[in-house]
Design an enzyme around this catalytic site. Structure first.
Site, PDB file in Angstrom:
ATOM      1  N   LYS A   1      -3.670  -8.897  -2.375  1.00 50.91           N
ATOM      2  CA  LYS A   1      -2.746  -8.497  -2.122  1.00 50.91           C
ATOM      3  C   LYS A   1      -2.974  -8.339  -0.449  1.00 50.91           C
ATOM      4  O   LYS A   1      -3.538  -7.403  -0.138  1.00 50.91           O
ATOM      5  CB  LYS A   1      -2.693  -7.006  -2.855  1.00 50.91           C
ATOM      6  CG  LYS A   1      -1.308  -6.826  -3.309  1.00 50.91           C
ATOM      7  CD  LYS A   1      -0.209  -6.206  -2.326  1.00 50.91           C
ATOM      8  CE  LYS A   1      -0.632  -4.841  -1.336  1.00 50.91           C
ATOM      9  NZ  LYS A   1       0.088  -4.095  -0.117  1.00 50.91           N
TER      10      LYS A   1
ATOM     11  N   GLU B   1     -13.520   0.230   1.489  1.00 50.56           N
ATOM     12  CA  GLU B   1     -13.562   0.494   2.659  1.00 50.56           C
ATOM     13  C   GLU B   1     -12.826   1.165   3.818  1.00 50.56           C
ATOM     14  O   GLU B   1     -11.610   0.669   3.658  1.00 50.56           O
ATOM     15  CB  GLU B   1     -13.500  -0.937   3.646  1.00 50.56           C
ATOM     16  CG  GLU B   1     -15.267  -1.801   2.796  1.00 50.56           C
ATOM     17  CD  GLU B   1     -15.601  -1.557   3.997  1.00 50.56           C
ATOM     18  OE1 GLU B   1     -16.842  -0.921   4.330  1.00 50.56           O
ATOM     19  OE2 GLU B   1     -17.226  -2.683   3.961  1.00 50.56           O
TER      20      GLU B   1
ATOM     21  N   CYS C   1     -10.378  -0.075  12.606  1.00 52.19           N
ATOM     22  CA  CYS C   1     -11.470   0.955  11.228  1.00 52.19           C
ATOM     23  C   CYS C   1     -12.213   1.987  11.766  1.00 52.19           C
ATOM     24  O   CYS C   1     -12.563   3.091  11.927  1.00 52.19           O
ATOM     25  CB  CYS C   1     -11.797   0.681  10.052  1.00 52.19           C
ATOM     26  SG  CYS C   1     -12.982  -0.473  10.341  1.00 52.19           S
TER      27      CYS C   1
ATOM     28  N   GLU D   1      -8.070  10.458  12.107  1.00 55.02           N
ATOM     29  CA  GLU D   1      -7.729   8.794  11.924  1.00 55.02           C
ATOM     30  C   GLU D   1      -6.044   8.641  13.646  1.00 55.02           C
ATOM     31  O   GLU D   1      -5.542   8.342  12.369  1.00 55.02           O
ATOM     32  CB  GLU D   1      -7.952   7.554  11.294  1.00 55.02           C
ATOM     33  CG  GLU D   1      -8.119   6.357  11.722  1.00 55.02           C
ATOM     34  CD  GLU D   1      -8.300   5.478  10.044  1.00 55.02           C
ATOM     35  OE1 GLU D   1      -7.921   5.873   9.184  1.00 55.02           O
ATOM     36  OE2 GLU D   1      -8.833   5.052  10.564  1.00 55.02           O
TER      37      GLU D   1
HETATM   38  P1  NAP Z   1      -3.817   1.465   3.631  1.00 53.43           P
HETATM   39  O1  NAP Z   1      -1.809   2.216   3.728  1.00 53.43           O
HETATM   40  O2  NAP Z   1      -4.339   2.529   2.828  1.00 53.43           O
HETATM   41  O3  NAP Z   1      -3.150   0.418   2.810  1.00 53.43           O
HETATM   42  C1  NAP Z   1      -3.774  -1.078   2.514  1.00 53.43           C
HETATM   43  C2  NAP Z   1      -3.386  -1.669   1.419  1.00 53.43           C
HETATM   44  O4  NAP Z   1      -3.274  -0.701   0.461  1.00 53.43           O
HETATM   45  C3  NAP Z   1      -1.787  -2.416   1.985  1.00 53.43           C
HETATM   46  O5  NAP Z   1      -1.868  -3.723   1.281  1.00 53.43           O
HETATM   47  C4  NAP Z   1      -1.123  -1.219   0.531  1.00 53.43           C
HETATM   48  O6  NAP Z   1      -0.133  -1.504   1.135  1.00 53.43           O
HETATM   49  C5  NAP Z   1      -2.092  -0.928  -0.179  1.00 53.43           C
HETATM   50  N1  NAP Z   1      -1.987  -0.306  -1.262  1.00 53.43           N
HETATM   51  C6  NAP Z   1      -0.911   0.851  -0.650  1.00 53.43           C
HETATM   52  N2  NAP Z   1      -1.075   1.559  -1.894  1.00 53.43           N
HETATM   53  C7  NAP Z   1      -1.101   1.321  -2.540  1.00 53.43           C
HETATM   54  C8  NAP Z   1      -1.839   2.145  -3.878  1.00 53.43           C
HETATM   55  N3  NAP Z   1      -1.300   2.907  -4.681  1.00 53.43           N
HETATM   56  N4  NAP Z   1      -2.817   0.730  -4.619  1.00 53.43           N
HETATM   57  C9  NAP Z   1      -2.879  -0.206  -4.301  1.00 53.43           C
HETATM   58  N5  NAP Z   1      -2.944  -0.572  -2.971  1.00 53.43           N
HETATM   59  C10 NAP Z   1      -2.075   0.340  -2.071  1.00 53.43           C
HETATM   60  O7  NAP Z   1      -3.989   1.001   5.149  1.00 53.43           O
HETATM   61  P2  NAP Z   1      -3.140   0.735   6.563  1.00 53.43           P
HETATM   62  O8  NAP Z   1      -2.075   1.549   6.879  1.00 53.43           O
HETATM   63  O9  NAP Z   1      -2.628  -1.045   5.822  1.00 53.43           O
HETATM   64  O10 NAP Z   1      -4.756  -0.090   6.977  1.00 53.43           O
HETATM   65  C11 NAP Z   1      -5.219   1.159   7.548  1.00 53.43           C
HETATM   66  C12 NAP Z   1      -6.077   1.791   7.533  1.00 53.43           C
HETATM   67  O11 NAP Z   1      -7.351   0.494   6.682  1.00 53.43           O
HETATM   68  C13 NAP Z   1      -6.836   2.837   8.416  1.00 53.43           C
HETATM   69  O12 NAP Z   1      -7.062   3.839   7.461  1.00 53.43           O
HETATM   70  C14 NAP Z   1      -7.946   2.054   8.441  1.00 53.43           C
HETATM   71  O13 NAP Z   1      -8.676   2.960   8.972  1.00 53.43           O
HETATM   72  C15 NAP Z   1      -8.528   0.806   7.359  1.00 53.43           C
HETATM   73  N6  NAP Z   1      -9.640   0.362   7.985  1.00 53.43           N
HETATM   74  C16 NAP Z   1     -10.788   0.164   7.005  1.00 53.43           C
HETATM   75  C17 NAP Z   1     -11.102  -0.949   6.832  1.00 53.43           C
HETATM   76  C18 NAP Z   1     -13.288  -0.418   6.935  1.00 53.43           C
HETATM   77  O14 NAP Z   1     -13.662  -1.756   6.789  1.00 53.43           O
HETATM   78  N7  NAP Z   1     -13.947   0.861   6.797  1.00 53.43           N
HETATM   79  C19 NAP Z   1     -11.091  -2.502   7.779  1.00 53.43           C
HETATM   80  C20 NAP Z   1     -10.135  -1.809   8.229  1.00 53.43           C
HETATM   81  C21 NAP Z   1      -8.925  -1.086   8.069  1.00 53.43           C
HETATM   82  P3  NAP Z   1       0.875  -1.976   1.968  1.00 53.43           P
HETATM   83  O15 NAP Z   1       0.382  -2.014   2.767  1.00 53.43           O
HETATM   84  O16 NAP Z   1       1.608  -3.007   1.087  1.00 53.43           O
HETATM   85  O17 NAP Z   1       1.825  -0.601   1.578  1.00 53.43           O
END
Ligand code: NAP
Ligand code: MG
Length: 501
Positions: A204, A278, A312, A410
């Protein structure tokens, strides 16, 4: 590349204005977007076919640099996710689990080579959908995507060496949910080890950036990957939630925010599903007085400002030894004035577009909070921003306190929080004073100090005299609220295997 010394103002498409004739400005060098074909509408990729979503809904994927719609993308609901998981289970039972490691490896090698062949096209598409500069997608993201497939292709027939002396088996269907900041790289981090270990996948992508993962389908098909081995369901949070809740899914790999990670951890608790998370970060750079300061400043700049801070493990906190703090700040500000913000397709661009208007609003709100809390604010006002699109000047706050929002939360944007320390012990205590623990950078010319400090930092990755260096052989993951489990390297295989000692 044409190089001109700008005497006045701004070269078109380039965000750096000449300051008193000192900034070397470049003529625009725009990568053509003609190399990539984007279908106006994308369906769901399930069982080797493009299927319409059951409820018939589509959402827009936009180019954040122009705010134009790039494509309409299907929104998968629970019945679509169910069909995708069942297709993955069928492919697992009938095909993929029957192949030898060597045969699986062959598919992965083919995929890796096709990614290399189509690298420029994928880089342009990723830049269009995400807003990050072409220099990043071309030189970092896509080469690493290919490298991950090559690396795990090599493991596919050698899994016995990953778990010496133990019996092991794949799990079945892996559900994988990824964010918008490294769309294709996160897809590679997830898909390559899963397939190498003999699992099948339902992926996804993030709703903001689904296009590059959907383009991968052409590569999977060209590689002859059997149908149903990889399925792609696009949609928003509810689509991800349907995937994590599905009873046939045996493993969830999630990269995204800590808040959503916690929701997922709760939803799979007691289900027997394996889970790796992650999550977010608030990583610190530590600059010691004996560091090569110019290199350190360059590392800090690339660690927080390139990629718009959408990383991240971005080095979003800077801790500088007090005796050199004023010099470092001066150098940093001078360097920031020369950053080029603008068209992500321009090969000169350092900082592209913020990925969405919602993200831009969130970053602006946090900047206002930082100003209210009294940090000393700096932004390079000489940088002119394009008139349309989600653009933001990089900025920093100096004299921030450990308890300030910008030191704790963050931001996920080009915003740096700067404070000082007097001793290594104080630097370590401040660096570790965070709920996160994804990465850290140490800048010092003294090897013994680097090793002593690194050993005491609670961060999954510690870079020394460099930052943001990635290699598929090196495990990546966090401490604390940055998540658990590791991706990359031998460690990255283990979450995809059932191991019996
Ligand atoms: P996010 O809002 O948590 O979304 C991540 C993914 O999860 C998206 O595909 C999102 O779908 C989906 N999602 C949202 N709600 C969900 C639920 N209740 N159940 C299952 N899936 C759900 O994060 P983001 O804003 O896209 O990305 C930024 C974050 O990612 C930052 O905090 C960053 O630090 C972190 N990150 C971490 C790493 C690492 O390796 N540690 C690497 C890259 C990014 P939608 O987008 O369609 O809502
Ligand atoms: Mg987009």
């Amino acid at each position: 590349m044409t190089k001109t010394i700008a005497k006045t103002g701004l070269a078109a498409g380039n965000g750096a204005k000449a300051v008193a004739g000192l900034v070397v400005d470049y003529a625009p060098s725009i990568e053509s977007d003609k190399i990539v074909t984007i279908p106006p509408r994308h369906q769901l990729y399930i069982g080797g076919q493009w299927l319409k979503p059951v409820e018939g809904r589509y959402f827009d994927s936009i180019n954040p640099a122009t705010l134009q719609v790039l494509s309409k993308v299907a929104e998968a609901t629970a019945p679509d996710v169910d069909a995708a998981v069942r297709a993955a289970k069928r492919a697992y039972d009938r095909t993929w689990s029957k192949l030898s490691g060597r045969e699986r490896g062959r598919y992965l090698f083919r995929i890796a080579r096709l990614i290399q062949e189509r690298a420029r096209e994928l880089a342009v598409l990723e830049t269009l959908d995400n807003g990050k500069p072409i220099r990043e997608t071309r030189d970092v993201d896509i080469p690493l995507v290919a490298a991950h497939f090559f690396y795990y292709a090599g493991w596919a027939d050698k899994l016995g060496y990953a778990v010496p002396g133990a019996k092991f088996a794949p799990l079945g269907v892996a559900g994988q949910i990824i964010p918008w900041n490294f769309p294709l790289l996160m897809a590679a981090w997830k898909i390559a080890p899963a397939l190498a270990c003999g699992n099948t996948v339902v992926l996804k992508p993030a709703e903001q950036t689904p296009l590059a993962a959907l383009k991968l389908v052409e590569i999977f098909e060209a590689a002859g990957l059997p149908e149903g081995v990889v399925n792609i369901v696009t949609g928003a949070g509810a689509t991800g939630a349907a995937l994590t809740a599905h009873p046939l899914v045996r493993k969830i790999a999630f990269t995204g925010s800590t808040d959503v990670g916690k929701i997922i951890a709760r939803s799979v608790a007691g289900s027997g599903k394996k889970l790796t998370l992650e999550l977010g970060g608030k990583s610190a750079h530590l600059i010691f007085a004996d560091a090569a300061l110019d290199q350190a400043v360059e590392g800090v700049v690339s660690g927080i400002f390139f990629n718009q801070g959408h990383v991240c493990c971005a080095g979003s906190r800077l801790l500088v030894e007090e005796s050199v703090a004023a010099r470092v700040l001066d150098k940093l500000k001078a360097r920031m004035r020369k950053l080029r913000v603008g068209n992500p397709l321009d090969k000169n661009t350092d900082i592209g577009a913020i990925n969405s208007s919602a993200e831009l609003d969130k970053i602006r709100r946090l900047i206002e909070t930082g100003k209210r809390e009294g940090g000393r604010y700096f932004e390079p006002e000489n940088i002119t921003l394009p008139n349309t699109g989600n653009f933001l000047r990089p900025c920093l706050f100096s004299d921030v306190a450990q308890a300030d929002t910008l030191c704790r939360v963050e931001v996920f944007g080009p915003v740096l929080a700067v404070s000082t320390f007097r001793t290594p012990a104080e630097a370590i205590a401040k660096a570790n004073d965070t709920p996160y623990g994804l990465a850290a950078g140490i800048w010092s010319e003294k090897g013994s100090k680097v090793h002593a400090v690194a050993a005491q930092l609670k961060a999954g990755v510690v870079w020394a005299n460099t930052y943001h260096k990635f290699d598929p052989a090196s495990p990546f993951g966090g401490y604390g609220e940055s998540g658990y489990g590791r991706e990359g390297g031998r460690h990255g295989l283990l979450p995809y295997l059932e191991v019996q000692p």
